[in-house]
Design a protein around this motif. Structure first.
Motif, PDB file in Angstrom:
ATOM      1  N   HIS A 212       0.803  -1.222   0.000  1.00  0.00           N
ATOM      2  CA  HIS A 212       0.000   0.000   0.000  1.00  0.00           C
ATOM      3  C   HIS A 212       0.832   1.266   0.000  1.00  0.00           C
ATOM      4  CE1 HIS A 212      -2.629  -3.169   0.928  1.00  0.00           C
ATOM      5  NE2 HIS A 212      -2.327  -3.229   2.189  1.00  0.00           N
ATOM      6  N   ARG A 214       1.594   4.603  -1.466  1.00  0.00           N
ATOM      7  CA  ARG A 214       0.848   5.569  -2.267  1.00  0.00           C
ATOM      8  C   ARG A 214       1.761   6.326  -3.216  1.00  0.00           C
ATOM      9  NH1 ARG A 214      -4.334   4.744  -3.011  1.00  0.00           N
ATOM     10  NH2 ARG A 214      -5.126   3.797  -1.116  1.00  0.00           N
ATOM     11  N   ASP A 231      -0.100   3.879   3.226  1.00  0.00           N
ATOM     12  CA  ASP A 231      -1.430   4.061   3.799  1.00  0.00           C
ATOM     13  C   ASP A 231      -1.405   4.147   5.312  1.00  0.00           C
ATOM     14  OD1 ASP A 231      -2.562   4.170   1.423  1.00  0.00           O
ATOM     15  OD2 ASP A 231      -3.752   2.343   1.573  1.00  0.00           O
ATOM     16  N   GLU A 232      -0.996   3.060   5.940  1.00  0.00           N
ATOM     17  CA  GLU A 232      -1.127   3.045   7.396  1.00  0.00           C
ATOM     18  C   GLU A 232       0.141   3.503   8.112  1.00  0.00           C
ATOM     19  OE1 GLU A 232      -2.678   0.558   5.808  1.00  0.00           O
ATOM     20  OE2 GLU A 232      -4.724   0.947   6.477  1.00  0.00           O
ATOM     21  N   SER A 233       1.256   3.112   7.553  1.00  0.00           N
ATOM     22  CA  SER A 233       2.444   3.213   8.393  1.00  0.00           C
ATOM     23  C   SER A 233       3.259   4.467   8.149  1.00  0.00           C
ATOM     24  CB  SER A 233       3.298   1.971   8.218  1.00  0.00           C
ATOM     25  OG  SER A 233       2.913   1.282   7.066  1.00  0.00           O
ATOM     26  N   ARG A 251       7.022   9.265  11.614  1.00  0.00           N
ATOM     27  CA  ARG A 251       5.624   9.143  11.999  1.00  0.00           C
ATOM     28  C   ARG A 251       5.091  10.509  12.414  1.00  0.00           C
ATOM     29  NH1 ARG A 251       4.518   5.032  14.927  1.00  0.00           N
ATOM     30  NH2 ARG A 251       6.276   3.660  14.770  1.00  0.00           N
ATOM     31  N   SER A 254      -1.670  11.324  11.010  1.00  0.00           N
ATOM     32  CA  SER A 254      -2.620  10.518  11.764  1.00  0.00           C
ATOM     33  C   SER A 254      -3.461   9.633  10.850  1.00  0.00           C
ATOM     34  CB  SER A 254      -3.495  11.392  12.659  1.00  0.00           C
ATOM     35  OG  SER A 254      -3.720  12.636  12.061  1.00  0.00           O
ATOM     36  N   HIS A 255      -3.464   9.912   9.552  1.00  0.00           N
ATOM     37  CA  HIS A 255      -4.082   8.963   8.642  1.00  0.00           C
ATOM     38  C   HIS A 255      -3.063   8.660   7.560  1.00  0.00           C
ATOM     39  CE1 HIS A 255      -7.558   7.480   6.050  1.00  0.00           C
ATOM     40  NE2 HIS A 255      -7.611   6.763   7.164  1.00  0.00           N
ATOM     41  N   TRP A 256      -3.499   8.339   6.379  1.00  0.00           N
ATOM     42  CA  TRP A 256      -2.544   7.929   5.365  1.00  0.00           C
ATOM     43  C   TRP A 256      -1.646   9.071   4.926  1.00  0.00           C
ATOM     44  CZ3 TRP A 256      -6.629   5.450   1.609  1.00  0.00           C
ATOM     45  CH2 TRP A 256      -7.284   4.413   2.288  1.00  0.00           C
ATOM     46  N   TRP A 258      -0.086  10.468   1.697  1.00  0.00           N
ATOM     47  CA  TRP A 258      -0.454  10.271   0.303  1.00  0.00           C
ATOM     48  C   TRP A 258       0.687  10.634  -0.648  1.00  0.00           C
ATOM     49  CZ3 TRP A 258      -5.361   8.444  -1.039  1.00  0.00           C
ATOM     50  CH2 TRP A 258      -5.572   8.328  -2.431  1.00  0.00           C
ATOM     51  N   THR A 275      -3.901  12.370   4.117  1.00  0.00           N
ATOM     52  CA  THR A 275      -5.353  12.451   4.159  1.00  0.00           C
ATOM     53  C   THR A 275      -5.840  12.999   5.489  1.00  0.00           C
ATOM     54  OG1 THR A 275      -5.321  10.160   4.813  1.00  0.00           O
ATOM     55  CG2 THR A 275      -5.717  10.608   2.509  1.00  0.00           C
TER      56      THR A 275
END
Lengths: 353, 776
Positions: A212, A214, A231-233, A251, A254-256, A258, A275
């Motif tokens: 995933h 992007r 996406d997640e990480s 990090r 808090s969301h993906w 992109w 996102t």
């Protein structure tokens, strides 16, 4: 709408996903962007930052009937750019030229130099030869990578090579980046990995098993360094010589995440849009990454320098488009889904030299 | 008369002077008695007397009377001198005559003596010849006697040798081995010379006797019951006998010592086993340990005795012995370290150390030169350190065991609260484990091992150990959670991947455990350490930081946040996969009319339920959440606008107009931007809400990437509608959820070629059908 923002805003009429720096324009900081509206007439906006850097001026407004999913500017001709578009079920890609006399025309039409036809799967992106004058283009659809040779004068593009591994399996390629250090290498994102293709043989050479992804971007300053947005990480920095483990993880979204973009001038400056409606500016030095990772075992996490320099959160929707200005590398443009272009200067965060 | 005396004296004196001058011609001896009286006239008595000069002088000085007087005097003197001379001549003559007489008499005497002398010589000659005769006549006899005497001596020796066997036998009987050896050594030369011929039997017999003696001696040497003195004597005797196998004997004896050493070690091992078993059975390690300990002690003292005996017997063997005893101690410590690796209870460890120390002292008494105490104190220091280390690693192992069991069990038995069980297990293993460890170390601290000054070192080591332990635990947590992948990962990566996939619950447990460690365990341990292990040596800061609770708290605090975040990530990832499949798989252009709520909704809700149960078991309830929501003014605004939009959406059918309306609507909405991504609180509700929010956001993003036909849009409308109702039961933050769900609908409608929503009655009907189906 502006709400205490430091940046310069510009509103597109419709939603939009992609923005690109006009590299070939060496006199101004300009960006080109296109809208994504399913049911309306879409537009391509050519934006220029005013001399004082206080305003975004619309230099040109061109109609582009289909909705634009991907847009990139030609690195050697400021009037040429490529789009990936769709209308309903059909997908296509084309190279366009801005008409010369557009200032005088009321509603100028874009000249289509070439259509990149021949794709079977859903087209995802078009990449230009990373730097300098070279008429090579790459287009990536879900299954294949095409290398095109563009002939501006004849207004045609020919398929030079086409990847052939598509026969058996679907890669679900979704995007990619052309290695600025090795013009034969292209990184393509697919569902479960980042694949590296050798354009001469059109063969997959290597891959990072990471789902995933992007967006990818090569570090323009350093070889072997690749940044991925997932996406997640979140965001990972990879050394392509050690594709098993990322050398760094950023990090903060808090969301993906992109989009990512490495600064073309300053080492380790990375921009990411997500996102979660934020754009983050990171400083991740990759030179000492090896020592850092080994050191971090002994250090407590609090002692580590926070790589996040700033978080621009003044967006109302997901940020899909990001572009550094190559003319003034401390300026970037970001585009959120609601069609707002924001140009920010990061001079305040530049590492002191 | 007086006058006469005077000239008489003068006269005698002068005469004597004259005589003496005559006999001794030295002029200085001449009389100088009258130098004053005869100032210049004294020369008359000297040899250099000049008569004319004297005369002149006399004439010049003296008058006639004087001259006359002088003349008289002189005449008298001359007269005197003449008489004197006369007397002297006479005397001399007299003496000469008597001498002649004597010589004459001597001549006559000597004539007779010669004959006498000759006679004497003759006599002596005869005596000599006589004695020679006697000598020659007695010579033979004397020779004979001497020969006889020699023979007698020889015979005596022969007799001795013939008697030797018997005598040796007697000696053997009386155990007078020293005498026997002396006799035998005395007889040795003869045996060597004549052993093969004349004394063959005798030699054989005595050799036999000697053999028995040697045997006896050997026996004596080897028998432990004999006194050391006796054994030493035996060894000396054997050496005197030039016993060829003395060296081999020594080696043999040494071997025996070594063997006994082996025995010692074996028994030591057994003891360790016994102590392990017995103290496992009965918790009081001291009682059980003492019995085998004493047995071992006996063995060691025996060994020490043997060593001492050996040392006495073979005084030159010290080096070997030192090596041997050092080997013993080294072996001891090796065995101990083996046990440490396996981990043994503290009582056993101390027991073993004590035993070793006892051994060391025993052997040290015997063999002081080996410097065993130094040697073993070093070794025991290492052992103690090793023990501390291994205890910590064991504790770590225990804890991770307790935790890794989590993902084995829950699948088998569906417990009501499996995670709680494991959380409790983890908590207790952390706290109880470290408290136990501290207790153990306190025991270790109390134990004064042979006066070793270890307490400072132990304190340091324990502090360091805890610091290390928590660091390792932290790493272990991250590893278990699959978050922190080791740099070198070939097999590990697959393992951690498995872990990652298998149990998100474990991650949650770890997160909670980190909180527990941060808030409870560390303070407990800090107290304990402060109470018993404070004041370590200064070396602590040189080698590295000792126990710093603050740092560990920070570490675990961040770990708990990371782990919680990781848990949420894992959970959302799972759901995202679901959503991705849902949205990428079908062809949305050719979607058929919605007939029922799509299956993915069920799966989604199932996942949420699973998260809910996991969270409920472990995380605390959040109380603050509600207040916060009521404070938030954005929620009310957005919910109002939602209702507005609902109206709009259901009412208007002309999509051209509606999309413009929507646009405005969006603009309005964005003025009250709903904070979707708030910080996750450490409670169940917040975690669930965060997961739901993230998933709905993902849903929105997926929707935006597709292009729908009318039916596809309606399907999504239906699914969202159903979700809205269901999620309200699960999630607290309704405003945010509503907002997100609306966003999904908006997104879908934007990406729809022909966005005509379902009629509300149909929507209701379908939802009711779904609910009814669920009830069944």
């Amino acid at each position: 709408m502006q709400g205490g923002s430091t940046g310069i805003g510009y509103g597109l009429k419709y939603q939009a996903r992609c923005i690109s720096d006009v590299k070939a324009d060496t006199d101004h900081t300009s960006f080109i962007t296109g809208t994504l509206s399913l049911r309306e007439e879409n537009e391509v906006h050519l934006l220029r930052l005013s001399a004082g850097g206080t305003e975004l001026i619309c230099e040109g407004l061109f109609s582009h009937p289909e909705e634009i999913w991907n847009l990139s500017s030609c690195p050697f001709d400021q009037r040429v750019f490529s789009t990936v578009f769709s209308s309903g079920e059909s997908f296509g890609a084309a190279v366009w030229q801005i008409p010369e006399l557009y200032g005088q025309l009321n509603s100028p039409q874009l000249e289509r130099i070439a259509s990149l036809d021949g794709h079977v799967g859903k087209l995802n992106c078009v990449l230009w030869w990373p730097s300098g004058r070279n008429d090579k283009l790459i287009s990536i659809d879900q299954e294949n990578i095409f290398l095109w040779s563009l002939d501006c004068s004849r207004q045609a593009a020919q398929v030079e090579v086409q990847s052939k591994e598509s026969a058996g399996m679907l890669h679900y390629l979704s995007g990619g980046a052309w290695d600025p250090h090795d013009v034969n290498a292209v990184a393509a994102t697919c569902e479960s990995s980042v694949q590296f293709w050798d354009l001469r043989a059109m063969k997959k050479t290597n891959s990072i098993e990471r789902g995933h992804v992007r967006n990818v971007d090569y570090d323009t300053r350093k070889k072997h360094i690749l940044v991925t947005a997932e996406d997640e990480s979140g965001i990972h920095i990879w050394d392509l010589r050690m594709p098993k483990v990322p050398i760094k993880e950023l990090r903060g979204h808090s969301h993906w995440a992109w989009a990512v973009a490495c600064n073309p001038e300053y080492d380790g400056l990375i921009l990411s849009g997500g996102t979660d409606s934020t754009v983050n500016l990171w400083y991740a030095s990759t030179t000492t990454s090896d020592e850092l990772t080994s050191e971090s075992v002994f250090k407590s996490p609090t002692q580590e320098l926070d790589p996040l320099l700033n978080s621009f959160s003044d967006y109302d929707d997901s940020v899909y488009g990001l572009a550094w200005s190559s003319e003034e590398p401390w300026i970037f443009a970001s585009l959120s889904y609601d069609g707002r272009v924001v140009v920010e200067s990061i001079k305040a965060y530049l590492p002191k030299k | 008369m007086g006058e006469d005396d005077m000239p008489m004296d003068d006269k005698a004196k002068r005469m004597r002077d004259l005589l003496s001058s005559f006999y001794s011609p030295d002029p200085s001896v001449t009389n100088t008695n009258n130098p004053f009286k005869f100032a210049t006239l004294d020369v008359i008595n000297t040899t250099s007397f000049d008569a004319d000069q004297y005369m002149n002088l006399l004439v010049q000085r003296s008058n006639l009377e004087g001259l006359l007087q002088k003349h008289v005097e002189m005449a008298a003197e001359i007269k005197n001198l003449d008489t004197d001379l006369q007397m002297l001549v006479y005397e001399n003559y007299n003496k000469f005559i008597s001498a002649t007489d004597t010589i004459k008499r001597m001549k006559t005497n000597i004539v007779g003596m010669e004959a006498n002398m000759e006679q004497l010589l003759d006599k002596i000659m005869t005596v000599q010849s006589r004695s020679d005769g006697v000598n020659t006549s007695l010579f033979e006899k004397r020779e004979h006697i001497e020969k006889l005497h020699r023979t007698r001596n020889l015979l005596r020796k022969v007799q001795f040798i013939y008697d030797l066997p018997a005598r040796l036998g007697k000696c053997i009987k009386s155990e007078a081995y020293a005498d026997a050896v002396r006799f035998y050594i005395g007889a040795m030369p003869i045996f060597k010379a004549y052993g093969d011929s004349s004394f063959q039997d005798c030699k054989r017999a005595s050799e036999e006797a000697m053999d028995t003696i040697i045997k006896n001696l050997q026996g004596k040497l080897f028998s432990d019951s004999e006194s050391i003195q006796a054994r030493a004597e035996a060894a000396v005797l054997l050496k005197q006998l030039d016993f060829p196998q003395v060296d081999s004997l020594k080696a043999k004896l040494f071997e025996k010592l070594e063997q006994s050493l082996d025995g010692l070690q074996l028994t030591h091992e057994e003891i360790a086993n016994v102590t392990v078993e017995s103290s496992n059975l009965s918790e009081q390690g001291n009682n059980t340990e003492s019995i085998p300990g004493s047995a071992h002690g006996a063995l060691v003292s025996e060994f020490a005795e043997a060593v001492r005996a050996y040392q006495v017997i073979f005084p030159d063997s010290e080096k070997q012995l030192i090596k041997l005893s050092q080997d013993l101690i080294t072996k001891h410590f090796e065995i101990t370290s083996d046990y440490i690796k396996k981990w043994i209870p503290i009582a056993n460890f101390l027991g073993v150390l004590r035993i070793i120390w006892k051994d060391v002292l025993l052997i040290d008494k015997v063999l002081h030169e080996a410097l065993l105490p130094d040697y073993s104190s070093k070794a025991s220091r290492i052992a103690v350190r090793q023990y501390i280390k291994s205890t910590f690693s064991h504790l770590l192992h225990d804890i991770s065991d307790a935790l890794t069991n989590v993902h084995i069990k829950p699948k088998g038995e569906v417990d009501e609260h499996p995670l709680v069980v494991f959380l409790e297990a983890g908590k207790s293993s952390v706290l109880q484990g470290s408290v136990n460890v501290l207790l153990d170390f306190r025991q270790l601290l109390k134990e004064n091992l042979g006066g070793l000054q270890l307490s400072d070192l132990i304190v340091d080591w324990v502090q360091e150990g805890f610091q290390e332990f928590f660091r390792a635990l932290h790493d272990q947590f991250l590893l278990l959670s699959g978050k922190n992948k080791p740099a070198i990962q070939d097999e590990n990566s697959t393992n951690s991947m498995q872990v990652e996939k298998a149990v998100p619950g474990l991650v949650l447990v770890l997160a909670q455990l980190s909180i527990f460690i941060e808030q409870t365990a560390i303070s407990r341990i800090t107290e304990e350490i402060a109470a018993y292990f404070s004041g370590g040596g200064g070396g602590a800061h040189e080698n590295g930081p000792a126990f710093v609770p603050g740092e560990i708290c920070r570490t675990f605090h961040s770990a708990s946040e990371i782990l919680l975040q990781h848990y949420i990530n894992m959970r959302t990832q799972k759901i995202t996969v679901l959503l991705r499949k849902r949205f990428t798989a079908p062809n949305w252009f050719k979607h058929k009319e919605p007939r029922e709520v799509h299956m993915f909704v069920d799966l989604f809700l199932q996942e949420l339920e699973a998260i809910g149960t996991e969270a409920k078991q472990i995380l605390p309830h959040g109380v603050l959440r509600k207040h916060r929501r009521s404070e938030s003014n954005g929620s009310s605004a957005s919910s109002r606008s939602n209702s507005l939009r609902d109206d709009k959406m259901s009412r208007s059918n002309t999509h051209r107009a509606r999309s413009q309306l929507l646009e405005k609507h969006l603009a309005k909405l964005f003025k009250q931007k709903v904070e979707i991504f708030t910080k996750t609180e450490y409670n169940q509700e917040s975690v669930v809400t965060t997961v739901v929010k993230l998933c709905l956001k993902s849903l929105q993003e997926f929707v935006r990437l597709q292009t729908f036909n009318r039916s596809g849009f309606q399907q999504i409308q239906l699914d969202v509608q159903f979700l809205r109702a269901s999620l309200k039961e699960i999630v607290e933050d309704e405003a945010a959820i509503d907002f997100l769900l609306d966003e999904v609908i908006v997104g879908a409608s934007e990406r729809c070629l022909d966005p005509i929503p379902l009629e509300p009655p149909i929507l209701d009907k379908l939802i009711q059908a779904k609910l009814a189906k669920e009830k069944e």
